[in-house]
Design a protein around this motif. Structure first.
Motif, mmCIF file in Angstrom:
data_model
loop_
_atom_site.group_PDB
_atom_site.id
_atom_site.type_symbol
_atom_site.label_atom_id
_atom_site.label_comp_id
_atom_site.label_asym_id
_atom_site.label_seq_id
_atom_site.Cartn_x
_atom_site.Cartn_y
_atom_site.Cartn_z
ATOM 1 N N LEU A 1 0.799 -1.396 -0.126
ATOM 2 C CA LEU A 1 -0.073 -0.057 -0.057
ATOM 3 C C LEU A 1 0.925 1.050 0.058
ATOM 4 C CD1 LEU A 1 -2.798 -0.949 2.866
ATOM 5 C CD2 LEU A 1 -2.313 -1.987 0.565
ATOM 6 N N ASP A 2 0.641 1.908 -1.005
ATOM 7 C CA ASP A 2 1.562 3.249 -1.163
ATOM 8 C C ASP A 2 0.740 4.352 -0.495
ATOM 9 O OD1 ASP A 2 3.805 4.690 -1.713
ATOM 10 O OD2 ASP A 2 3.481 4.593 -3.920
ATOM 11 N N ARG A 3 1.469 5.457 -0.131
ATOM 12 C CA ARG A 3 0.860 6.752 0.338
ATOM 13 C C ARG A 3 -0.520 7.313 -0.490
ATOM 14 N NH1 ARG A 3 6.334 7.216 0.375
ATOM 15 N NH2 ARG A 3 7.144 7.889 2.293
ATOM 16 N N GLY A 4 -1.474 7.361 0.123
ATOM 17 C CA GLY A 4 -2.800 7.750 -0.457
ATOM 18 C C GLY A 4 -3.669 6.378 -0.904
ATOM 19 N N ASP A 5 -3.286 5.201 -0.776
ATOM 20 C CA ASP A 5 -4.085 4.065 -0.753
ATOM 21 C C ASP A 5 -5.283 4.076 0.534
ATOM 22 O OD1 ASP A 5 -3.289 3.206 -3.192
ATOM 23 O OD2 ASP A 5 -1.711 2.191 -2.315
ATOM 24 N N ILE B 1 -7.549 2.138 3.570
ATOM 25 C CA ILE B 1 -7.936 0.827 4.235
ATOM 26 C C ILE B 1 -9.379 1.051 4.773
ATOM 27 C CG2 ILE B 1 -7.304 -0.440 6.305
ATOM 28 C CD1 ILE B 1 -4.436 0.266 5.875
ATOM 29 N N LEU B 2 -10.364 0.093 4.564
ATOM 30 C CA LEU B 2 -11.443 0.013 5.115
ATOM 31 C C LEU B 2 -11.602 -1.075 6.120
ATOM 32 C CD1 LEU B 2 -13.200 0.902 1.432
ATOM 33 C CD2 LEU B 2 -12.864 2.449 3.354
ATOM 34 N N PRO B 3 -12.658 -0.728 6.986
ATOM 35 C CA PRO B 3 -13.390 0.091 7.494
ATOM 36 C C PRO B 3 -12.912 1.110 8.139
ATOM 37 C CG PRO B 3 -13.667 -1.671 9.304
ATOM 38 C CD PRO B 3 -12.741 -2.128 8.162
ATOM 39 N N GLN B 4 -11.370 1.229 8.311
ATOM 40 C CA GLN B 4 -10.873 2.426 9.032
ATOM 41 C C GLN B 4 -10.910 3.678 8.399
ATOM 42 O OE1 GLN B 4 -9.616 -0.723 8.713
ATOM 43 N NE2 GLN B 4 -8.461 -1.248 10.541
ATOM 44 N N LYS B 5 -11.528 3.388 6.986
ATOM 45 C CA LYS B 5 -11.508 4.931 6.180
ATOM 46 C C LYS B 5 -10.462 5.784 6.234
ATOM 47 C CE LYS B 5 -15.589 4.555 7.778
ATOM 48 N NZ LYS B 5 -17.263 4.620 8.205
ATOM 49 N N SER B 6 -9.295 5.315 6.106
ATOM 50 C CA SER B 6 -8.206 6.144 6.331
ATOM 51 C C SER B 6 -7.280 6.071 4.974
ATOM 52 C CB SER B 6 -7.234 5.905 7.457
ATOM 53 O OG SER B 6 -6.600 4.415 7.666
ATOM 54 N N TYR B 7 -6.664 7.157 4.593
ATOM 55 C CA TYR B 7 -5.647 7.077 3.655
ATOM 56 C C TYR B 7 -4.205 6.696 4.241
ATOM 57 C CZ TYR B 7 -9.084 9.656 0.596
ATOM 58 O OH TYR B 7 -10.078 9.828 -0.156
ATOM 59 N N VAL B 8 -3.511 5.965 3.341
ATOM 60 C CA VAL B 8 -2.202 5.403 4.375
ATOM 61 C C VAL B 8 -1.245 6.616 4.295
ATOM 62 C CG1 VAL B 8 -0.224 3.807 3.756
ATOM 63 C CG2 VAL B 8 -2.835 3.079 3.634
ATOM 64 N N ALA B 9 -0.486 6.792 5.069
ATOM 65 C CA ALA B 9 0.393 7.916 5.091
ATOM 66 C C ALA B 9 1.951 7.386 4.768
ATOM 67 C CB ALA B 9 0.504 8.846 6.439
ATOM 68 N N GLU B 10 2.080 6.242 4.916
ATOM 69 C CA GLU B 10 3.302 5.590 4.604
ATOM 70 C C GLU B 10 3.235 4.111 4.027
ATOM 71 O OE1 GLU B 10 5.704 5.939 8.331
ATOM 72 O OE2 GLU B 10 3.780 5.482 9.699
ATOM 73 N N PRO B 11 3.981 3.977 3.489
ATOM 74 C CA PRO B 11 3.624 2.576 2.910
ATOM 75 C C PRO B 11 3.635 1.292 3.888
ATOM 76 C CG PRO B 11 5.724 3.600 1.741
ATOM 77 C CD PRO B 11 5.452 4.509 2.865
ATOM 78 N N VAL B 12 2.718 0.375 3.544
ATOM 79 C CA VAL B 12 2.241 -0.767 4.172
ATOM 80 C C VAL B 12 2.500 -2.022 3.612
ATOM 81 C CG1 VAL B 12 0.527 -1.958 5.557
ATOM 82 C CG2 VAL B 12 0.716 0.432 5.735
ATOM 83 N N ARG B 13 3.365 -3.360 3.908
ATOM 84 C CA ARG B 13 3.785 -4.066 3.226
ATOM 85 C C ARG B 13 2.957 -5.447 3.809
ATOM 86 N NH1 ARG B 13 7.785 -4.852 -0.333
ATOM 87 N NH2 ARG B 13 8.590 -7.051 -0.464
ATOM 88 N N LEU B 14 2.103 -6.053 2.812
ATOM 89 C CA LEU B 14 1.343 -7.271 3.653
ATOM 90 C C LEU B 14 1.937 -8.610 2.805
ATOM 91 C CD1 LEU B 14 -0.782 -4.768 3.630
ATOM 92 C CD2 LEU B 14 -2.376 -6.847 3.580
ATOM 93 N N THR B 15 2.428 -9.519 3.559
ATOM 94 C CA THR B 15 3.152 -10.633 2.875
ATOM 95 C C THR B 15 2.073 -11.892 2.855
ATOM 96 O OG1 THR B 15 5.455 -10.051 3.482
ATOM 97 C CG2 THR B 15 4.935 -12.163 3.029
ATOM 98 N N MET B 16 1.758 -12.392 1.584
ATOM 99 C CA MET B 16 0.627 -13.361 1.351
ATOM 100 C C MET B 16 1.189 -14.716 1.061
ATOM 101 S SD MET B 16 -2.133 -11.525 2.211
ATOM 102 C CE MET B 16 -3.031 -12.875 1.885
#
Length: 353
Positions: A213-217, A219-234
């Motif tokens: 997730l880059d800045r501006g992506d 997340i719901l239901p938090q309804k927030s724009y990401v301020a710094e990158p988030v990395r999810l490993t699947m």
């Protein structure tokens, strides 16, 4: 008191268009499902529009549930029991209806599936009236979403990449493909006004790779724009790591509160196809005024999710459901671009520019 941003006349016209597309006929029974959170203008104008088309209109008002468990007032923040759980009288009333207008939010529940299997149509509509009016569905929406769904149905793999670092591979074919275009024109159909996307669920334990997730992506239901990158490993269908700064920590803490390993499973995947929905809309609303359908539906997003798959006929019914619409992704089906860096490649919308 709710601020009215749109006239009753315009809302009645919007409802009439949606009900006409949903093939409502005179003499059919419509039940409007409500709760304490239902917007009064949405309710009032729905009843007027359906009555004006000759329908027999009832209202079923049910008390809220899960208030002691949910961490948010968003109806999608906790998908546990519903007001229909064990409520056979209410279920019977809805099964006897031709159309249910859900103004309270029933999702991911066995009761909803039971009602749909009886042939009843269910249309969810819980966004503020002005959002509903701006995103009134059209026949063109249906055609576009159905065409995307048909491509997904033929595919064996969805591969998603981005310049931010996303590189995710999802095997397909085990679960059905869902078209959400905002109205219910077939018996037993569920849809959500507003919407405009096609989605499916990856084969169980066959999702691998990385989601960044880059800045501006969003997340719901938090309804927030990401301020710094988030990395999810699947790995093998489950999220095994959530890395980053404060945004990642907030997501980890929220998901851990459910104490459910299935919350980390890959849920639905697809892409947005609604050109009238906007990525920026969420920034203009108080968090408790919207459930974020603009974010889910805006054209060109890659919409991925963690949590349940019982909507698709699977057995996973975790109460935790995370939706993540991501910008600027390339989405490929069996090596062919469906979306290129956030631009849909179907001959509609921005792809023509």
């Amino acid at each position: 008191k709710e601020t009215t941003m749109i006239s009753d006349h315009d809302m009645i016209r919007a409802w009439t268009q949606v009900l006409t597309l949903s093939k409502l006929e005179a003499g059919q029974t419509v039940t409007v499902l409500t709760s304490a959170s239902t917007h009064p203008q949405t309710l009032q104008t729905a009843v007027i529009a359906a009555s004006g088309m000759g329908a027999i209109v009832n209202r079923l008002d049910l008390p809220p549930v899960n208030g002691d468990l949910a961490h948010s007032r968003d109806p999608l923040a906790y998908l546990g029991t519903t007001p229909l759980t064990g409520n056979r009288a209410a279920i019977a009333m809805l099964k006897e209806s031709d159309l249910v207008l859900d103004l309270m939010t029933l999702l991911f529940s066995p009761e909803q599936h039971e009602i749909l299997q009886a042939g009843t149509k269910i249309l969810l509509a819980v966004e503020p009236p002005e959002i509903l009016a701006r995103l009134v569905p059209t026949e063109a929406d249906r055609s576009r979403v159905r065409a995307a769904a048909a491509r997904i149905e033929k595919a064996k793999e969805m591969h998603i990449v981005s310049d931010a670092g996303t590189d995710l591979r999802c095997a397909l074919g085990e679960f059905p493909v869902i078209s959400e275009y905002g109205y219910v024109d077939e018996p037993g159909r569920w849809d959500h006004w507003p919407s405009g996307f096609a989605l499916t669920w990856p084969d169980e334990r066959r999702t691998n790779g990385t989601i960044v997730l880059d800045r501006g992506d969003i997340i719901l239901p938090q309804k927030s724009y990401v301020a710094e990158p988030v990395r999810l490993t699947m790995k093998e269908g489950y999220c095994v790591a959530i890395e980053g700064g404060v945004d990642a920590a907030l997501l980890r803490d929220y998901m851990a509160s459910f104490n459910d390993p299935e919350a980390y499973a890959m849920s639905h995947i697809g892409w947005g196809l609604q050109p009238r929905a906007r990525w920026s809309t969420l920034a203009l609303y108080d968090r408790e005024r919207t459930i974020g359908m603009d974010a889910r539906a805006y054209e060109g997003n890659f919409l991925c999710s963690l949590g349940p798959n019982n909507e698709a006929g699977g057995s996973r019914n975790t109460a935790c459901h995370i939706d993540i619409p991501i910008r600027n992704c390339t989405v490929r089906l069996d090596g062919e671009d469906m979306v290129t860096r956030g631009v849909v490649q179907d001959g509609f919308g921005r792809a023509l520019a």
